[in-house]
Design an enzyme around this catalytic site. Structure first.
Site, PDB file in Angstrom:
ATOM      1  N   ASP A   1       0.820  -1.219   0.000  1.00  0.00           N
ATOM      2  CA  ASP A   1       0.000   0.000   0.000  1.00  0.00           C
ATOM      3  C   ASP A   1       0.852   1.266   0.000  1.00  0.00           C
ATOM      4  OD1 ASP A   1      -2.290  -1.676   0.242  1.00  0.00           O
ATOM      5  OD2 ASP A   1      -1.956  -1.778   2.403  1.00  0.00           O
TER       6      ASP A   1
ATOM      7  N   GLY B   1      -4.135  -4.343  -4.595  1.00  0.00           N
ATOM      8  CA  GLY B   1      -5.090  -3.317  -5.019  1.00  0.00           C
ATOM      9  C   GLY B   1      -4.309  -2.077  -5.399  1.00  0.00           C
ATOM     10  N   HIS B   2      -4.016  -1.925  -6.685  1.00  0.00           N
ATOM     11  CA  HIS B   2      -3.209  -0.790  -7.142  1.00  0.00           C
ATOM     12  C   HIS B   2      -4.133   0.271  -7.742  1.00  0.00           C
ATOM     13  CE1 HIS B   2       0.528  -3.622  -7.521  1.00  0.00           C
ATOM     14  NE2 HIS B   2       0.104  -3.441  -6.291  1.00  0.00           N
TER      15      HIS B   2
ATOM     16  N   LYS C   1       2.185   2.087  -5.158  1.00  0.00           N
ATOM     17  CA  LYS C   1       2.910   1.599  -6.343  1.00  0.00           C
ATOM     18  C   LYS C   1       2.103   1.807  -7.627  1.00  0.00           C
ATOM     19  CE  LYS C   1       3.276  -2.460  -4.355  1.00  0.00           C
ATOM     20  NZ  LYS C   1       2.859  -2.137  -2.976  1.00  0.00           N
TER      21      LYS C   1
ATOM     22  N   GLN D   1       2.236  -6.040  -3.045  1.00  0.00           N
ATOM     23  CA  GLN D   1       2.540  -6.095  -1.598  1.00  0.00           C
ATOM     24  C   GLN D   1       3.851  -5.341  -1.329  1.00  0.00           C
ATOM     25  OE1 GLN D   1       1.496  -9.474  -3.041  1.00  0.00           O
ATOM     26  NE2 GLN D   1      -0.469  -8.520  -2.729  1.00  0.00           N
TER      27      GLN D   1
HETATM   28  P1  IMP Z   1      -2.727 -12.766   1.874  1.00  0.00           P
HETATM   29  O1  IMP Z   1      -1.772 -12.209   0.877  1.00  0.00           O
HETATM   30  O2  IMP Z   1      -4.169 -12.531   1.525  1.00  0.00           O
HETATM   31  O3  IMP Z   1      -2.432 -14.194   2.211  1.00  0.00           O
HETATM   32  O4  IMP Z   1      -2.512 -11.953   3.251  1.00  0.00           O
HETATM   33  C1  IMP Z   1      -1.317 -12.064   4.031  1.00  0.00           C
HETATM   34  C2  IMP Z   1      -0.967 -10.717   4.659  1.00  0.00           C
HETATM   35  O5  IMP Z   1      -0.569  -9.817   3.640  1.00  0.00           O
HETATM   36  C3  IMP Z   1      -2.125 -10.032   5.388  1.00  0.00           C
HETATM   37  O6  IMP Z   1      -1.629  -9.311   6.481  1.00  0.00           O
HETATM   38  C4  IMP Z   1      -2.670  -9.065   4.349  1.00  0.00           C
HETATM   39  O7  IMP Z   1      -3.347  -7.984   4.937  1.00  0.00           O
HETATM   40  C5  IMP Z   1      -1.382  -8.638   3.682  1.00  0.00           C
HETATM   41  N1  IMP Z   1      -1.566  -8.192   2.294  1.00  0.00           N
HETATM   42  C6  IMP Z   1      -1.787  -8.964   1.211  1.00  0.00           C
HETATM   43  N2  IMP Z   1      -1.870  -8.215   0.101  1.00  0.00           N
HETATM   44  C7  IMP Z   1      -1.683  -6.951   0.483  1.00  0.00           C
HETATM   45  C8  IMP Z   1      -1.616  -5.710  -0.233  1.00  0.00           C
HETATM   46  O8  IMP Z   1      -1.748  -5.637  -1.466  1.00  0.00           O
HETATM   47  N3  IMP Z   1      -1.389  -4.597   0.528  1.00  0.00           N
HETATM   48  C9  IMP Z   1      -1.192  -4.666   1.877  1.00  0.00           C
HETATM   49  N4  IMP Z   1      -1.242  -5.784   2.583  1.00  0.00           N
HETATM   50  C10 IMP Z   1      -1.481  -6.928   1.884  1.00  0.00           C
END
Ligand code: IMP
Length: 442
Positions: free
Chosen positions: A13, A40-41, A16, A224
């Protein structure tokens, strides 16, 4: 001409989407290399606000080739919904959008398994996005995953699905007391997706390498962030992919010698969504103010993001593990009006001072941040487009970030729009192969 990786330096977040959108103008190809629809970009332009979960944001430029690499896990249902949403907003998605035949698929049982696993963990849950990301990567590593290329071969797809459902249904019924899945129903559903996606599935590694051989510029769009990387993040509170720059190679089939630069995206403060340690977290009104002014709510799940001060230890770690050549600092404008700013320079735990991230997650969870205070600035940085026009205290704040992160700043973002950007040096400019980590310039 440079091939560039864009990577998050914090917990995702960082903004990017906007940076990739700006740099995509000077690139020929934009490739996603890991993660899935957990990302979520957000891109804001004259045509509206676009939120991308799977499709590289370069799709907004008609002439760019956009690739979902083999390192991404693809939920076909989410992908088709995203294609429909974008097409309804006037975005053309044709042969300029390609999916690696080696990209693994997210199946409905991945989401069910994830839900059950998170429930069973109670207070130790990861706080995932619930998109089935982890279980899909588990199947990939267990060598039982179903890949995008399997959509093109129905008998193979059916066999793999039936085999996987034997064990998965047993697990879901017995341990989680939830319904299992009917192979025929899932098969028919996925064959429908195959009809829609088959024209996009191909060997993208061949195409990416051909493009590079022909002098085209590739932008690798990380999702991420460094501290969510499965190896280098705050394990186990991480995502299940290699979100660091190294993932760009394994996630696209492009070799490391073809990558010229790595740009890290760092928010001017820090945020995190989901569980896990966050040393500079602010649970007071100051944190609430950052959350409100920065509109810090997840673009995938809508969850409020935890907010805190800029953490120099965190970003310096990202400089090292990604080999960053430069930084872009985003959301500087959110700090407008803060009387005092704090930057974390180290951590203290049990009488010991840590200048680097402690390897032990428990130590990281319990440590106290060591802060350095700086005066904030009066006046606004919102929408400022030249470095000269920034208030003196904002310049000092940025210089201190460069020192703490041990990396030069090439771009500064001062608002959501493309134009609200200070470009000090275009990272896609002429390549300097094997460049050392960027050193602060000012
Ligand atoms: P997962 O990727 O859904 O398995 O989540 C694992 C961890 O990564 C959790 O803490 C999510 O909130 C975090 N996470 C996954 N994708 C994002 C992202 O695009 N932005 C911020 N945090 C993320």
């Amino acid at each position: 001409m440079a091939n560039l990786v864009i990577v998050g330096t914090q917990w995702g977040d960082e903004g990017k989407g906007k940076i990739v959108d700006i740099l995509a103008r000077d690139a020929d190809v934009v490739a996603r290399y890991q993660g899935g629809s957990n990302a979520g970009h957000t891109v804001v332009n004259d045509r509206g606000t676009f939120v991308f979960h799977l499709i590289p944001s370069g799709i907004l430029y008609r002439s760019k080739l956009c690739v979902i690499g083999n390192g991404v896990v693809v939920d076909p249902e989410a992908l088709i919904a995203e294609m429909d949403r974008l097409q309804a907003m006037g975005v053309k998605i044709g042969r300029n959008f390609l999916i690696s035949h080696c990209a693994h698929l997210i199946m409905p049982y991945h989401k069910a398994i994830e839900k059950a696993a998170e429930q069973s963990k109670g207070s130790r849950r990861i706080g995932t996005t619930g998109r089935g990301i982890g279980p899909s990567y588990v199947d990939k590593m267990a060598r039982i995953g179903i890949r995008a290329g399997d959509l093109l071969n129905p008998p193979v797809f059916r066999r793999k699905l039936e085999e996987n459902l034997v064990e998965t249904n047993n697990f879901l019924k017995q341990l989680c007391r939830t319904q299992g899945f009917q192979a025929e129903k899932v098969f028919q559903q996925y064959m429908g997706y195959a009809d829609r996606l088959k024209g996009h599935i191909t060997d993208t590694s061949v195409l990416l390498n051909k493009a590079i051989d022909n002098g085209k510029r590739v932008l690798f769009e990380g999702a991420q962030g460094t501290h969510l990387d499965v190896d280098f993040g705050t394990y186990p509170y991480v995502t299940s992919s290699s979100s660091c720059a190294g993932g760009a190679c394994t996630g696209t089939g492009v070799g490391p010698t073809q990558i010229d630069r790595v740009m890290g995206v760092a928010k001017a403060y820090t945020t995190r969504v989901g569980s896990g340690p966050f040393p500079t977290e602010l649970t007071d009104l100051v944190g609430g103010g950052l959350q409100e002014r920065g509109k810090e709510f997840g673009s995938t799940t809508g969850r409020p993001r935890r907010c805190g001060w800029f953490d120099g230890v965190l970003v310096r770690y990202a400089t090292r593990v990604n080999g960053l050549s430069s930084l872009v600092v985003t959301k500087l404008d959110v700090l407008d009006g803060c009387k005092e700013l704090k930057l974390c320079t180290g951590y203290r735990h049990g009488g010991k001072l840590y200048k680097e991230m402690p390897a032990d997650i428990q130590v990281l969870s319990e440590c106290e941040p060591v802060y350095e205070a700086m005066p904030g600035w009066t006046g606004a940085t919102t929408g400022v487009t030249s470095y000269k026009a920034l208030p003196l205290q904002a310049k000092r704040y940025l210089s201190r970030i460069e020192e703490l992160a041990a990396c030069r700043i090439d771009m500064i973002s001062t608002g959501t729009k493309r134009s609200e950007t200070i470009m000090l040096r275009n990272p896609l400019g002429p390549a300097r192969r094997a460049s050392a980590a960027g050193r602060p310039r000012r």
